[in-house]
Design a protein around this motif. Structure first.
Motif, mmCIF file in Angstrom:
data_model
loop_
_atom_site.group_PDB
_atom_site.id
_atom_site.type_symbol
_atom_site.label_atom_id
_atom_site.label_comp_id
_atom_site.label_asym_id
_atom_site.label_seq_id
_atom_site.Cartn_x
_atom_site.Cartn_y
_atom_site.Cartn_z
ATOM 1 N N ASP A 144 0.815 -1.221 0.000
ATOM 2 C CA ASP A 144 0.000 0.000 0.000
ATOM 3 C C ASP A 144 0.846 1.268 0.000
ATOM 4 O OD1 ASP A 144 1.058 -0.141 2.513
ATOM 5 O OD2 ASP A 144 -0.855 -0.103 3.600
ATOM 6 N N SER A 145 2.107 1.136 -0.432
ATOM 7 C CA SER A 145 3.004 2.288 -0.402
ATOM 8 C C SER A 145 2.766 3.235 -1.570
ATOM 9 C CB SER A 145 4.464 1.809 -0.433
ATOM 10 O OG SER A 145 4.736 1.184 -1.675
ATOM 11 N N GLY A 146 1.973 2.815 -2.540
ATOM 12 C CA GLY A 146 1.743 3.646 -3.715
ATOM 13 C C GLY A 146 2.710 3.344 -4.847
ATOM 14 N N ARG A 147 3.743 2.527 -4.563
ATOM 15 C CA ARG A 147 4.683 2.156 -5.615
ATOM 16 C C ARG A 147 4.144 0.969 -6.400
ATOM 17 N NH1 ARG A 147 9.975 1.124 -2.200
ATOM 18 N NH2 ARG A 147 8.408 -0.113 -1.135
ATOM 19 N N ARG A 148 4.469 0.936 -7.680
ATOM 20 C CA ARG A 148 4.037 -0.184 -8.510
ATOM 21 C C ARG A 148 4.969 -1.377 -8.371
ATOM 22 N NH1 ARG A 148 2.930 1.399 -14.534
ATOM 23 N NH2 ARG A 148 2.354 -0.808 -14.515
ATOM 24 N N VAL A 149 6.148 -1.175 -7.782
ATOM 25 C CA VAL A 149 7.134 -2.237 -7.669
ATOM 26 C C VAL A 149 7.524 -2.404 -6.207
ATOM 27 C CG1 VAL A 149 9.440 -3.002 -8.329
ATOM 28 C CG2 VAL A 149 8.013 -1.785 -9.981
ATOM 29 N N ARG A 150 7.614 -3.658 -5.775
ATOM 30 C CA ARG A 150 8.019 -3.977 -4.413
ATOM 31 C C ARG A 150 9.384 -4.639 -4.452
ATOM 32 N NH1 ARG A 150 5.184 -5.057 0.428
ATOM 33 N NH2 ARG A 150 6.725 -5.371 2.067
ATOM 34 N N VAL A 151 10.300 -4.220 -3.580
ATOM 35 C CA VAL A 151 11.652 -4.752 -3.526
ATOM 36 C C VAL A 151 11.901 -5.337 -2.139
ATOM 37 C CG1 VAL A 151 14.112 -4.266 -3.803
ATOM 38 C CG2 VAL A 151 12.426 -2.977 -5.158
ATOM 39 N N LEU A 152 12.254 -6.616 -2.090
ATOM 40 C CA LEU A 152 12.651 -7.275 -0.850
ATOM 41 C C LEU A 152 14.135 -7.583 -0.942
ATOM 42 C CD1 LEU A 152 9.702 -9.782 -0.249
ATOM 43 C CD2 LEU A 152 10.073 -7.559 0.828
ATOM 44 N N ILE A 153 14.900 -7.173 0.061
ATOM 45 C CA ILE A 153 16.352 -7.244 0.000
ATOM 46 C C ILE A 153 16.884 -8.112 1.133
ATOM 47 C CG2 ILE A 153 18.500 -5.910 0.082
ATOM 48 C CD1 ILE A 153 16.837 -3.476 -0.888
ATOM 49 N N GLY A 154 17.612 -9.167 0.772
ATOM 50 C CA GLY A 154 18.314 -9.981 1.748
ATOM 51 C C GLY A 154 17.433 -10.510 2.862
ATOM 52 N N SER A 155 17.729 -10.076 4.083
ATOM 53 C CA SER A 155 17.030 -10.566 5.272
ATOM 54 C C SER A 155 15.567 -10.166 5.308
ATOM 55 C CB SER A 155 17.739 -10.049 6.532
ATOM 56 O OG SER A 155 17.812 -8.634 6.519
ATOM 57 N N GLU A 156 15.124 -9.250 4.429
ATOM 58 C CA GLU A 156 13.700 -8.907 4.355
ATOM 59 C C GLU A 156 12.878 -10.051 3.764
ATOM 60 O OE1 GLU A 156 14.573 -4.136 3.494
ATOM 61 O OE2 GLU A 156 13.602 -5.401 1.983
#
Length: 363
Positions: A293-305
């Motif tokens: 729900d951040s308003g971004r069209r792309v979600r990025v998960l990095i490493g430990s996330e």
């Protein structure tokens, strides 16, 4: 979780340059390389001071005492959120190749998704994962009955997810063996096709058994029970398909050649996840992106996330493609955390937009 960090302009420049240098070389970064390669216009001592501060705040770390520094997951996160924009050149390249290569006829779903995945992996150099459209909200687009012989019909139901589900129906009644009877049956099958399409277009597949057969003319009532049973079987088959997960993948060989995956144990964990544990991976690439729900069209998960342990040395960049405004599938790029994020974000966003346009144009 680390507290938010506010960086001054020089610290931002040093973090940006460190990430870019490490992504390029896969080697720990020293101050001299940044001064020489990124036009920082300050002395190596000043850069070392900035790098030391970035290390204290958890954005960089030293893998060895005598080595330079490399970004942490937290450093990549700040880089992605605050220091970059999607690469317009990559977006244009992806869009051009998708438009020129995928001569989509509106029906071949597998060819569309596989072609998009191959283009994405070739341009990005990472693994591409595209989920096949979900069926929970698939609507009927067309129903067709085709006479196969004197006692059999082929019923095909085309969904707006661009899938076709078919089954053979055994007709009730006496044996039909004259040409006049067969011609009459062909006419009846066309009338039934029109009736079913008119009354079922826009309905969910699991509701097709609820059709009011009382609206059929009296002479067609003898087909009601047979068609009801056939449609109930199709609905049951669809329910089982909804419980499965399907991916189109491309680029596994390329991503496993990255130095981060040089150990056999790391490779085995990733391959096992992709081949045997897709049920765990599917909600990560689809639901996570769809619910953002951040308003971004792309979600990025990095490493430990990443919640899945085999992926905690990886970055996952995902976006959903839609029919109308409803997400029906996702496009993802998986690679090491040492990723050119501005390129990956642009590629995923562009491909998801292309698939959204294709699905809505093919309605």
């Amino acid at each position: 979780m680390l507290d938010p960090v506010i960086l001054n302009t020089r610290q931002q420049q040093v973090l940006w340059a460190t990430v870019r240098q490490y992504v390029s070389t896969a080697e720990p970064v020293g101050s001299k390389a940044l001064v020489q390669g990124y036009g920082l216009k300050v002395s190596p001592a000043t850069v070392r001071q900035a790098m030391s501060m970035l290390e204290k705040t958890g954005l960089l770390f030293q893998p060895h005492t005598s080595a330079g520094r490399i970004p942490s997951d937290f450093g990549y996160r700040l880089y992605v959120d605050n220091l970059i924009h999607p690469a317009e050149g990559v977006a244009q390249t992806i869009d051009t190749q998708l438009s020129a290569t995928l001569k989509w006829d509106g029906w071949s779903l597998e060819a569309l998704l596989r072609g998009a995945a191959q283009i994405l992996s070739a341009v990005s150099g990472y693994l591409t994962l595209i989920t096949v459209p979900t069926k929970q909200n698939a609507k009927i687009r067309h129903v067709q009955l085709v006479l196969l012989g004197p006692t059999q019909l082929l019923m095909s139901v085309v969904l707006d997810s661009l899938e076709t589900q078919s089954m053979v129906i055994q007709l009730p009644g006496d044996q039909i063996d004259t040409s006049a009877q067969i011609e009459a049956l062909e006419r009846e099958s066309k009338i039934l096709s029109n009736f079913l399409t008119a009354h079922l277009v826009g309905c969910s597949l699991h509701k097709i058994a609820e059709l009011d057969w009382g609206q059929l003319n009296r002479e067609f009532q003898r087909y009601a029970n047979t068609l009801t049973e056939a449609m109930a079987l199709l609905a049951q088959r669809n329910q089982k398909a909804m419980e499965s997960t399907q991916f189109v993948m491309s680029g596994l060989g390329e991503v496993l050649r990255q130095p981060e995956f040089s150990e056999a144990q790391q490779v085995q964990a990733i391959v096992q996840l992709l081949e045997e544990e897709q049920a765990q991976l599917w909600p990560l690439v689809f639901e996570t992106a769809a619910e953002d729900d951040s308003g971004r069209r792309v979600r990025v998960l990095i490493g430990s996330e990443n919640p899945l342990e085999p992926m905690q040395g990886c970055a996952l960049v995902s976006s959903t493609y839609c029919r109308d405004t409803l997400p029906i599938g996702s496009v993802s790029i998986l690679g090491p955390t040492r990723m050119m994020y501005e390129n990956a974000i642009a590629a995923v966003e562009t491909a998801a937009g292309y698939l959204t346009d294709a699905f809505n144009a093919g309605r």
